[in-house]
Scaffold this motif. Structure first.
Motif, short mmCIF file in Angstrom:
data_model
loop_
_atom_site.label_atom_id
_atom_site.label_comp_id
_atom_site.label_asym_id
_atom_site.label_seq_id
_atom_site.Cartn_x
_atom_site.Cartn_y
_atom_site.Cartn_z
N PHE A 1 0.77 -1.10 -0.16
CA PHE A 1 -0.20 -0.15 -0.01
C PHE A 1 1.09 1.23 -0.09
O PHE A 1 0.51 2.14 -0.14
N LYS A 2 1.49 1.19 0.73
CA LYS A 2 2.77 2.03 0.87
C LYS A 2 3.35 2.21 -0.04
O LYS A 2 3.67 3.36 -1.17
N ALA A 3 3.87 1.74 -1.20
CA ALA A 3 4.12 1.82 -2.85
C ALA A 3 3.67 2.09 -3.69
O ALA A 3 4.45 2.64 -4.28
N GLY A 4 2.48 2.26 -2.98
CA GLY A 4 1.52 2.82 -4.32
C GLY A 4 0.41 2.06 -4.72
O GLY A 4 -0.55 2.30 -5.59
N ALA A 5 0.19 0.70 -3.94
CA ALA A 5 -1.17 0.18 -5.00
C ALA A 5 -2.05 1.14 -4.06
O ALA A 5 -2.27 1.50 -2.91
N ASP A 6 -3.24 0.78 -4.91
CA ASP A 6 -4.66 1.34 -4.03
C ASP A 6 -5.57 0.29 -4.16
O ASP A 6 -6.30 1.05 -2.84
N ARG A 7 -5.97 -0.29 -4.90
CA ARG A 7 -6.87 -1.29 -5.09
C ARG A 7 -6.23 -2.93 -4.18
O ARG A 7 -5.24 -3.21 -4.84
N TYR A 8 -7.22 -4.05 -3.51
CA TYR A 8 -6.93 -5.43 -3.45
C TYR A 8 -8.02 -5.93 -3.82
O TYR A 8 -9.23 -5.87 -2.61
N LEU A 9 -7.92 -6.76 -4.46
CA LEU A 9 -8.91 -8.13 -4.90
C LEU A 9 -8.36 -9.39 -3.84
O LEU A 9 -7.47 -9.68 -3.86
N LEU A 10 -9.50 -9.61 -2.97
CA LEU A 10 -9.77 -11.15 -2.90
C LEU A 10 -11.34 -11.42 -2.22
O LEU A 10 -11.29 -11.65 -0.99
N ARG A 11 -11.17 -12.40 -3.44
CA ARG A 11 -12.73 -12.71 -3.15
C ARG A 11 -12.57 -13.80 -1.69
O ARG A 11 -11.58 -14.23 -1.43
N HIS A 12 -13.56 -13.63 -0.85
CA HIS A 12 -14.00 -14.91 0.20
C HIS A 12 -14.88 -15.77 -0.78
O HIS A 12 -14.15 -16.26 1.01
N GLU A 13 -14.97 -16.10 -1.68
CA GLU A 13 -15.38 -17.49 -2.32
C GLU A 13 -16.15 -17.37 -1.98
O GLU A 13 -17.65 -18.05 -2.74
N THR A 14 -16.68 -17.73 -0.53
CA THR A 14 -17.91 -18.09 -0.02
C THR A 14 -18.54 -17.61 1.08
O THR A 14 -17.27 -18.21 1.89
N ALA A 15 -19.64 -17.52 2.45
CA ALA A 15 -19.86 -17.30 3.90
C ALA A 15 -20.15 -18.30 4.30
O ALA A 15 -19.75 -18.18 5.39
N SER A 16 -19.89 -18.92 3.31
CA SER A 16 -20.45 -20.51 4.49
C SER A 16 -19.21 -22.15 4.80
O SER A 16 -18.01 -21.92 3.78
#
Ligand code: 5AD
Ligand code: FES
Length: 352
Positions: free
Chosen positions: A152-167
């Motif tokens: 983040f400090k290097a400049g990344a703005d967003r992160y995608l991490l699907r939770h895949e299933t909430a069960s």
């Protein structure tokens, strides 16, 4: 219960209790589906208008230490032809993207320890230095709080991490040696650090019930991520789930429309998986409330190798072709391509 009343309430209040969401999933038919899509469309017109944002996707490694039972690049799949892109190759993709007008790069890969924090920081800094107006999204699985913070400090703005299933039960069944809690904690860490976060889930995974899908909707409502990727499960021939049935376009668009009503300002991608199960899947997704597309910027030499499921589209097309193709599709569906960074409107409002 009356399905139209539930949809109306949901449209007005952006909320529905568990039983009502379940009732919709259990009882929706052609006519009520049409009504749901209408309301979802109205909602997106109020938040994002007819704009569909675009992100250039760079699939930079298909090495993965995980063994998700549905995924074609799982560690145990010895048939996967593994590759890693070098810093120079990644920058080349970014250059091509910049020429095509992209203002967001999504760097996606398997969970590949080769890309240490130091390597990632260098990649992010180099892209950011060259393209300071572009947003950088990372999608590289579960890492430590410190690692997320360094990127983040290097400049990344967003992160995608699907939770895949909430069960939890289903999660444990699908992800050997993984932790349901850790994945959720990662999403909370990312949010706390300041990323715009993307969660998400698959529709139609084996043993998934409508109750499970309601859990997904409620989890997302509660987490309130900036983005949410929803796509159908599609079997991959070299995985333990090779013989299973794929999720349907119809079920996926129902969930997309419901989520649009629950979270009017969430960014919803019309996923590649949706385009892969049906030639006009992404268009149907956009009509159901999606407002993001992620055309491929990866070198054509590696596209086939980033094979999460069978029948993935766009594997033979140059970046420029994908860019043109997607614009035509969006326009024909009655929407407009927007090449800006495409930040979540709530996030932008809070910044100002
Ligand atoms: N079918 C559909 N989606 C899949 N993904 C992984 N494997 C499959 C599959 N077989 C999705 C996961 C992952 C994202 C990058 O791709 O949700 O988070
Ligand atoms: Fe890639 Fe259509 S979006 S070829």
């Amino acid at each position: 219960m009356d399905i139209y009343e539930i949809i109306n309430d949901l449209y007005k209040t952006n909320f529905a209790p568990r039983e009502e969401l379940l009732f919709v999933l259990n009882n929706i038919d052609d006519e009520s589906k049409k009504y749901l899509i209408e309301k979802s469309h109205l909602t997106r017109m109020k938040t994002y208008g007819n704009k569909v944002y675009t992100r250039g996707l760079i699939e930079f490694t298909n090495y993965c230490v995980r063994n998700c039972r549905y995924c074609g690049i799982r560690a145990e799949n010895i048939k996967a032809d593994r590759y890693r892109l070098t810093l120079e190759e990644i920058l080349e993709c970014a250059d091509i993207g910049a020429k095509l007008g992209y203002k967001t790069y999504v760097l996606q890969g398997g969970e590949d320890p080769y890309y240490t924090d130091r390597v990632m920081v260098e990649i992010i800094e180099k892209i950011k230095k060259k393209y300071p107006d572009s947003a950088i999204t990372i999608s590289l699985g579960e890492r430590s709080y410190e690692s997320y913070q360094k990127m983040f400090k290097a400049g990344a703005d967003r992160y995608l991490l699907r939770h895949e299933t909430a069960s939890k039960e289903l999660y444990d069944e699908l992800h050997p040696n993984a932790s349901f809690e850790n994945r959720r904690n990662c999403l909370l860490d990312l949010k706390e650090i300041g990323y715009q976060i993307g969660a998400g889930f698959m529709v139609g995974i084996p043993n998934q019930t409508n109750e499970n899908l309601v859990e997904d909707l409620l989890y997302i409502k509660d987490l309130n991520p900036h983005m949410c990727g929803i796509g159908p499960f599609i079997p991959h021939e070299d995985t333990p789930l090779s013989k299973e049935k794929a999720g349907s376009l119809d079920d996926t668009t129902t969930l997309l429309a419901l989520l649009r009503l629950l979270l009017p300002s969430v960014l919803l991608p019309a996923t590649t998986a949706l385009g892969s199960i049906n030639p006009v899947g992404r268009e149907m997704g956009i009509k159901a409330g999606c407002n993001v597309v992620m055309p491929n910027l990866s070198p054509t030499t590696v596209r086939e190798k980033y094979s999460l499921y069978n029948g993935k589209i766009c594997t033979g097309d140059e970046a420029a072709e994908c860019r043109k193709c997607i614009e035509g599709r969006i326009n024909r569906a009655g929407f407009e391509l927007d090449m800006s960074r495409g930040d979540n409107i709530e996030w932008k409002r809070r910044l100002n």
